[in-house]
Design an enzyme around this catalytic site. Structure first.
Site, PDB file in Angstrom:
ATOM      1  CG  ASP A  51      -2.233  -1.097   1.039  1.00 41.99           C
ATOM      2  OD1 ASP A  51      -2.119  -1.587  -0.374  1.00 41.99           O
ATOM      3  OD2 ASP A  51      -2.637  -1.049   2.291  1.00 41.99           O
ATOM      4  CB  SER A 100      -3.796  10.427   8.913  1.00 45.19           C
ATOM      5  OG  SER A 100      -3.604  11.570   8.647  1.00 45.19           O
ATOM      6  CD  GLU A 129     -10.855   3.893  21.169  1.00 46.77           C
ATOM      7  OE1 GLU A 129      -9.951   3.946  19.995  1.00 46.77           O
ATOM      8  OE2 GLU A 129     -10.804   5.035  22.004  1.00 46.77           O
ATOM      9  CE  LYS A 131      -3.053   2.670  12.961  1.00 44.52           C
ATOM     10  NZ  LYS A 131      -3.409   1.926  11.875  1.00 44.52           N
ATOM     11  CG  ASP A 133      -5.451  -3.195   9.245  1.00 39.33           C
ATOM     12  OD1 ASP A 133      -5.670  -1.790   8.379  1.00 39.33           O
ATOM     13  OD2 ASP A 133      -4.115  -3.664   9.214  1.00 39.33           O
ATOM     14  CE1 TYR A 243     -11.760   5.955  14.902  1.00 35.63           C
ATOM     15  CE2 TYR A 243     -11.980   3.447  14.922  1.00 35.63           C
ATOM     16  CZ  TYR A 243     -11.158   4.534  13.854  1.00 35.63           C
ATOM     17  OH  TYR A 243     -10.923   4.345  12.473  1.00 35.63           O
ATOM     18  CE  LYS A 331       1.596   1.180  11.540  1.00 36.61           C
ATOM     19  NZ  LYS A 331       0.632   1.232  10.109  1.00 36.61           N
ATOM     20  CB  CYS A 422      24.749   4.478 -18.733  1.00 36.47           C
ATOM     21  SG  CYS A 422      24.232   2.791 -18.399  1.00 36.47           S
ATOM     22  CB  CYS A 425      26.806   1.753 -22.682  1.00 36.58           C
ATOM     23  SG  CYS A 425      25.980   3.918 -22.167  1.00 36.58           S
ATOM     24  CB  CYS A 438      21.408   5.824 -19.488  1.00 36.41           C
ATOM     25  SG  CYS A 438      22.671   5.429 -21.489  1.00 36.41           S
ATOM     26  CB  CYS A 444      22.169   1.800 -23.602  1.00 38.39           C
ATOM     27  SG  CYS A 444      22.915   1.220 -21.726  1.00 38.39           S
TER      28      CYS A 444
END
Ligand code: IVH
Length: 682
Positions: A51, A100, A129, A131, A133, A243, A331, A422, A425, A438, A444
């Site tokens: 994620d 968040s 509390e 957490k 998921d 909650y 966490k 690079c 090459c 590059c 290349c």
């Protein structure tokens, strides 16, 4: 009450800036990539990246689009609200921003938070509390009646999922009279979950019907909530746990204790095992306690949430634009394994971009040996500060590219040296935003190796047995100097390669010979036109019957193809008009590649109009090859078994599809019979 509001494009009101070509390419590429991951995630329920990595892709695209509003296409994934959306839901503005949570795994951060919360100005009990998921959902009530429900989305607006939420029993449709009755308006934030036991049962039932299950309970909850048909949501075992109060009018509380009490009285489930605390010691003990219970709980918990209990204190502390200052997620360790970074190398991609890759001491993560992890680009490399000798935790989610989720500095760490030339090459490199590139675009050898791998991939020529190592050997031995050479190398030449026996050489030659006939969209993917992936190639192939027609089209004409934007069209036009592209195409044609229009074959193939599904391992064909052969013969491949299916091709260790097909009276055949059908005269 939250009002439904259409999202507005801001493109026209923003001053136009000249868009660098590479930025435009990158945006298209990101869009394609995000769409591909959406498909893995939603359609196949098999995420291909974590994620976090997905969010980074979306964030990068958002950044580009914010800087260059001209690049925004109406179908850009950023135009959709919650990142990954299966269907079209209206946008709803939340009653208050759904912020968040600040999250940490570091005990020192937790200690600092607890100190702050117990010091002057933050003098509050703490509420602890689990957490949960799942996914965050707002439900809102006017005069005690459920009137709105939405997913978190970008925190300001989410998707309107009211019709679906109405079918979920743990969301009361009207509030039971509480202490002082129901407030005039109440908006709640909570987590939509699927209990683990119910998840397992549901997956089993889906499998029995021949449908694919979900990767994990969170995906299952999200997928079940975002159904276009509320009856499907109703049939899914979802549970809502409330909650927080997001907003209210006509209610009066002084602490979270009262809030949780009222939520319960009104008929909500609230988190289990809520505790109140004052000291760091109590917090640490709770964290350890829930971590210990984690595997025994019937729902996924990925940490604890520590919040100030007093609402007055919350008000005083307020929030940043992202998260409240009165709450912290503590966490648990991510599930994954720890290993050491042995080296950091730069891998040259087919467009010349150098990707830093961490080479790891091989470690088993969930049954798969992981030996490398991408560090994405220079900026990411610096931001994460991963060095050689560091110890890192690697994580996999499903069938995926491993991600480094954590790193601890090694005692003798050494910064990787950033190449000036690079590695393939020795050509000069340019810096292009976060990327090193590059400059030797057409010569290349490392780009050639990557281009061969891309050319052989399933969405392009679909050549089995041609991966990175073989491609490297072909280039090292100078058997392939330009892509079309691949089609002129014979089995006897493959035999000269290190590690190639007669049998493997013949097999590879055969796969390549089979791949010579290719449909236009797959050929366009193989060409590696910047920003053209499977979806755009398909759109172009549907619009233009032949490559010549496409090459002859103007940028404006290409732009009129559905789902192709003006900038992308200009890039395609330019790429196809380039002398070197022409030479490449000629090379392919001279080497015997036959480009075919999309439907020509399928309409009259031996399996035209038939539906086919596969299950189990076939004796000689990979799933990709078998699908491709079936499609070439005009069949439509399906994943699920129903009466509408014409054939089920069964291999070793078939899944539940076999029994379903028997029940549905579908013809069951083996690979041999399948091959006979393919060659049947039409
Ligand atoms: S309180 C400002 N309490 O975790 C946020 N959130 O990863 C106030 N979450 O987006 C939220 N369990 O959706 C709170 N007991 C809990 C939670 C919880 C899960 C979610 C929340 C948040 C996410 C962050």
């Amino acid at each position: 009450m939250p009002a439904i509001r259409k999202r507005q494009r801001t493109a026209s009101s923003t001053r136009r800036r000249r868009v660098p070509r590479d930025t435009a390419d990158r945006a298209t590429q990101l869009r394609e990539e995000i769409r591909r991951h959406d498909e893995h995630y939603y359609v196949e329920n098999r995420p291909a990246i974590s994620d976090d990595a997905y969010d980074r892709l979306v964030a990068e695209l958002r950044r580009i689009e914010a800087r260059h509003p001209d690049l925004v296409t109406p179908d850009s994934p950023t135009r959709r609200v919650a990142g990954r959306v299966a269907g079209a839901f209206a946008s709803v503005r939340h009653a208050a921003p759904m912020l968040s949570l600040e999250a940490t795994r570091a005990p020192a951060d937790v200690a600092a938070f607890v100190r702050r919360m117990s010091g002057p100005g933050g003098d509050s009990d703490l509420v602890l509390e689990p957490k949960l998921d799942g996914l965050s959902v707002e439900v809102a009530y006017t005069n005690g009646k459920l009137v709105a429900a939405s997913t978190r989305g970008d925190g300001i607006e989410g998707e309107d999922v009211l019709a679906n939420v109405r079918t979920i029993r743990s969301v009361p449709s009207s509030l039971r009279a509480g202490r002082n009755g129901a407030p005039r308006f109440l908006s709640i934030r909570g987590e939509m979950l699927m209990p683990r036991s119910a998840f397992t049962r549901m997956n089993r039932e889906l499998a029995a019907r021949g449908d694919e299950g979900f990767a994990n309970p969170r995906n299952a909850a999200a997928g079940s909530l975002r159904q276009l048909d509320p009856a499907v949501t109703a049939s899914r075992p979802l549970r809502y746990v409330a909650y927080e109060v997001l907003d209210s009018r006509g209610a009066d509380w002084s602490s979270e204790r009262d809030v949780l009490g009222d939520l319960r009285r009104w008929g909500f489930s609230v988190p289990e095992r809520v505790t109140f605390a004052r000291t760091l010691d109590q917090v640490e003990r709770y964290h350890r306690g829930i971590a210990g219970l984690r595997d025994g709980l019937d729902y996924e918990v990925d940490g604890i949430v520590i919040k100030g209990c007093s609402l007055a204190v919350r008000e005083r502390l307020g929030s940043t634009s992202h998260h409240p200052r009165w709450a912290l997620a503590y966490k648990f360790e991510a599930r994954g394994e720890t290993t050491t970074v042995e080296d950091i190398v730069f891998q040259v991609g087919r467009t010349g971009v150098l990707t830093p890759v961490a080479l790891l001491r091989p470690v088993d993560v969930g049954g798969v040996t992981v030996a490398r992890a991408t560090l994405h680009n220079l900026d990411e490399l610096h931001r994460r500060d991963v060095q050689i000798g560091d110890s890192v935790r690697v994580h996999r989610a499903g069938d995926v590219i491993p991600e480094i989720v954590e790193r601890r500095r090694g005692a003798h760490r050494r910064a990787p040296s950033i190449p000036r030339r690079c590695p393939g090459c020795r050509a000069a490199l340019t810096r292009d935003g976060p990327f090193l590139r590059c400059t030797n675009r057409w010569q290349c050898p490392s780009q050639l190796v990557a281009a061969i791998v891309h050319l052989a991939s399933d969405d392009a020529f679909c050549i089995q047995g041609l991966g990175g190592e073989v491609a490297q050997r072909l280039v090292d031995a100078s058997l392939v100097r330009r892509l079309p050479d691949l089609f002129t190398v014979g089995a006897s030449e493959f035999r000269t390669l290190p590690g190639f026996a007669a049998r493997s050489a013949a097999k590879l030659a055969e796969s390549i010979a089979r791949a010579r006939r290719i449909e236009l969209p797959a050929f366009l993917v193989a060409l590696g036109i910047p920003g053209v992936g499977k979806a755009s190639a398909r759109a172009l192939g549907d619009a233009y019957p032949t490559l010549d027609a496409l090459v002859g089209a103007s940028a404006e004409e290409i732009a009129s193809v559905p789902n192709i934007g003006a900038i992308q069209a200009a890039a395609i036009h330019e790429y196809l008009g380039d002398r070197r592209t022409r030479a490449l195409i000629d090379g392919f044609l001279r080497a015997g590649v036959r480009i075919e229009p999309v439907h020509a074959e399928r309409k009259r193939g031996p399996l035209a109009g038939k539906r086919i599904a596969f299950t189990g391992t076939l004796p000689t064909l990979s799933r990709a090859e078998a699908s491709r052969l079936a499609e070439d013969a005009g069949a439509q491949i399906t994943e699920s078994v129903s009466e509408k299916l014409d054939y089920l091709v069964v291999g070793r260790d078939p899944g539940s599809k076999r029994a379903n097909a028997e029940r549905a009276g579908v013809r069951i055949i083996d690979e041999k019979r399948f091959r006979q059908l393919l060659t049947r005269a039409v």
